[in-house]
Design an enzyme around this catalytic site. Structure first.
Site, PDB file in Angstrom:
ATOM      1  N   LYS A  11       0.847  -1.210   0.000  1.00  0.00           N
ATOM      2  CA  LYS A  11       0.000   0.000   0.000  1.00  0.00           C
ATOM      3  C   LYS A  11       0.873   1.248   0.000  1.00  0.00           C
ATOM      4  O   LYS A  11       2.045   1.203   0.406  1.00  0.00           O
ATOM      5  CB  LYS A  11      -0.937   0.044   1.211  1.00  0.00           C
ATOM      6  CG  LYS A  11      -0.255   0.028   2.596  1.00  0.00           C
ATOM      7  CD  LYS A  11       0.185   1.381   3.138  1.00  0.00           C
ATOM      8  CE  LYS A  11       0.897   1.298   4.485  1.00  0.00           C
ATOM      9  NZ  LYS A  11       1.691   2.456   4.835  1.00  0.00           N
ATOM     10  N   ASP A 136      -3.036  -1.445  10.149  1.00  0.00           N
ATOM     11  CA  ASP A 136      -3.221  -1.473   8.691  1.00  0.00           C
ATOM     12  C   ASP A 136      -3.849  -2.770   8.185  1.00  0.00           C
ATOM     13  O   ASP A 136      -4.199  -2.880   7.014  1.00  0.00           O
ATOM     14  CB  ASP A 136      -1.866  -1.299   7.971  1.00  0.00           C
ATOM     15  CG  ASP A 136      -1.406   0.154   7.964  1.00  0.00           C
ATOM     16  OD1 ASP A 136      -2.246   1.049   8.201  1.00  0.00           O
ATOM     17  OD2 ASP A 136      -0.206   0.383   7.714  1.00  0.00           O
TER      18      ASP A 136
HETATM   19  P1  ATP Z   1       4.407  -0.841   9.352  1.00  0.00           P
HETATM   20  O1  ATP Z   1       4.274   0.586   8.960  1.00  0.00           O
HETATM   21  O2  ATP Z   1       3.083  -1.524   9.628  1.00  0.00           O
HETATM   22  O3  ATP Z   1       5.462  -1.108  10.404  1.00  0.00           O
HETATM   23  P2  ATP Z   1       6.108  -1.469   7.144  1.00  0.00           P
HETATM   24  O4  ATP Z   1       5.657  -1.637   5.748  1.00  0.00           O
HETATM   25  O5  ATP Z   1       6.910  -0.238   7.418  1.00  0.00           O
HETATM   26  O6  ATP Z   1       4.843  -1.595   8.046  1.00  0.00           O
HETATM   27  P3  ATP Z   1       6.808  -4.260   7.319  1.00  0.00           P
HETATM   28  O7  ATP Z   1       7.467  -4.653   6.038  1.00  0.00           O
HETATM   29  O8  ATP Z   1       5.421  -4.713   7.532  1.00  0.00           O
HETATM   30  O9  ATP Z   1       6.971  -2.706   7.562  1.00  0.00           O
HETATM   31  O10 ATP Z   1       7.767  -4.772   8.496  1.00  0.00           O
HETATM   32  C1  ATP Z   1       7.813  -4.177   9.760  1.00  0.00           C
HETATM   33  C2  ATP Z   1       8.492  -5.135  10.727  1.00  0.00           C
HETATM   34  O11 ATP Z   1       7.660  -6.273  10.923  1.00  0.00           O
HETATM   35  C3  ATP Z   1       9.828  -5.650  10.242  1.00  0.00           C
HETATM   36  O12 ATP Z   1      10.779  -5.301  11.200  1.00  0.00           O
HETATM   37  C4  ATP Z   1       9.678  -7.161  10.139  1.00  0.00           C
HETATM   38  O13 ATP Z   1      10.771  -7.848  10.705  1.00  0.00           O
HETATM   39  C5  ATP Z   1       8.409  -7.478  10.923  1.00  0.00           C
HETATM   40  N1  ATP Z   1       7.534  -8.492  10.272  1.00  0.00           N
HETATM   41  C6  ATP Z   1       6.782  -9.393  10.907  1.00  0.00           C
HETATM   42  N2  ATP Z   1       6.082 -10.141  10.018  1.00  0.00           N
HETATM   43  C7  ATP Z   1       6.395  -9.710   8.795  1.00  0.00           C
HETATM   44  C8  ATP Z   1       5.991 -10.087   7.479  1.00  0.00           C
HETATM   45  N3  ATP Z   1       5.130 -11.079   7.254  1.00  0.00           N
HETATM   46  N4  ATP Z   1       6.503  -9.388   6.457  1.00  0.00           N
HETATM   47  C9  ATP Z   1       7.370  -8.369   6.683  1.00  0.00           C
HETATM   48  N5  ATP Z   1       7.793  -7.988   7.893  1.00  0.00           N
HETATM   49  C10 ATP Z   1       7.319  -8.641   8.956  1.00  0.00           C
END
Ligand code: ATP
Length: 283
Positions: A11, A136
């Protein structure tokens, strides 16, 4: 069926305004979320005795802290189902990049399990489980662009996002969402724009009036490179550019796919950042 393959999109936030802080420390926001055509693939394999997660990406945990694992565990517990499931994640969405990859994976698991067990949970019940995993996650269940309010829990489908191409740039560092909110000084939020529903229905020029992200000021203070990426996108042809969520990903928007392609190649050829050319998913 022993296996389900579920696409799990990223997203971007076209608008993100922090409107206050609750006594429990959570920030209240208003944000416009759109899914983009950048996908992880989540595979669920059934007939297992435990829940397991496999993901080859070094930054993604394979234990209970994986959001996909948490989704499976909450779903199966809610229905007192004692089966397991093996979850395989092919990770394409950059991690900790403001693109919601983990939340999207969790939503994919919830939808896949609900489908496998014959839709025992209604949308509202599934949404309740999703919210326990992360703010989210409910958004990814509705499979439309949406406006989220509160801590992201009040969702309203938004149908008026026009066809847009996106050049997405992911600088090489990661940003923790909780660090960004901790360092947000509410008095200093600089997003003066207020969300107007009619903006996208009018000329695209109004999108520039609309786009803002209160979290940019926090992330840019520590990582000025984000400003450089925004400048590069605009100088190379993007109509507008903004950081997504808590960053550090930055997206440029285009009505003209041909121009988006040119900008994508120019940025990618600099060899500095991971760069993707995608479209906003509609619905
Ligand atoms: P948010 O803003 O919700 O934190 P983001 O897009 O910035 O999302 P993600 O890629 O979702 O970040 O990852 C955030 C953290 O969650 C990472 O440090 C990762 O290690 C952990 N994590 C746990 N499960 C997952 C998953 N299925 N995919 C990616 N990261 C994950």
């Amino acid at each position: 069926m022993n296996e389900l393959v579920i696409p799990s999109p990223a997203k971007i936030n076209l608008f993100l305004k922090v409107v206050g802080k609750r006594p429990d420390g959570y920030h209240e926001i208003i944000t416009l979320l759109c899914r983009i055509g950048l996908f992880d693939t989540v595979v669920l394999a059934f007939n297992q005795s435990t829940i397991s997660v496999e993901c080859a990406h070094p930054r993604v945990p394979e234990d209970k802290s994986n959001l996909a694992h948490r989704a499976a565990s909450l779903f199966l517990d809610a229905l007192s189902i004692h089966d397991g499931v093996a979850i395989f994640i092919d990770k394409v969405i950059p991690v900790a990049a403001g693109l919601g990859g983990g939340s999207s994976n969790a939503a994919a698991v919830l939808m896949g399990l609900n489908q496998h067990y014959g839709l025992p949970l209604a949308d509202r019940e599934l949404g309740g489980i999703a919210l326990k995993i992360g703010a989210d996650v409910p958004f990814f269940l509705i499979r439309h662009s949406a406006i989220a309010r509160g801590i992201g829990d009040y969702l309203e489908v938004y149908k008026d996002v026009p066809p847009l191409s996106v050049v997405l740039v992911r600088p090489t560092f990661e940003v923790s969402t909780s660090w960004v909110y901790k360092n947000l000084s509410l008095g200093l939020t600089n997003c003066e724009k207020s969300f107007k529903y009619h903006c996208f229905e009018e000329a695209f020029s109004k999108v520039n009036d609309l786009l803002c992200n209160d979290l940019e000021q926090v992330t840019i203070r520590k990582f000025p490179q984000i400003k450089i990426v925004k400048r590069a996108l605009i100088d190379l042809g993007a109509e507008t550019a903004l950081m997504s969520g808590s960053g550090p990903s930055v997206f440029g928007l285009f009505r003209d796919r041909h121009q988006a392609k040119k900008t994508f190649h120019s940025i990618r050829d600099r060899g500095e950042w991971d760069t993707f050319l995608v479209d906003v998913l509609r619905p």
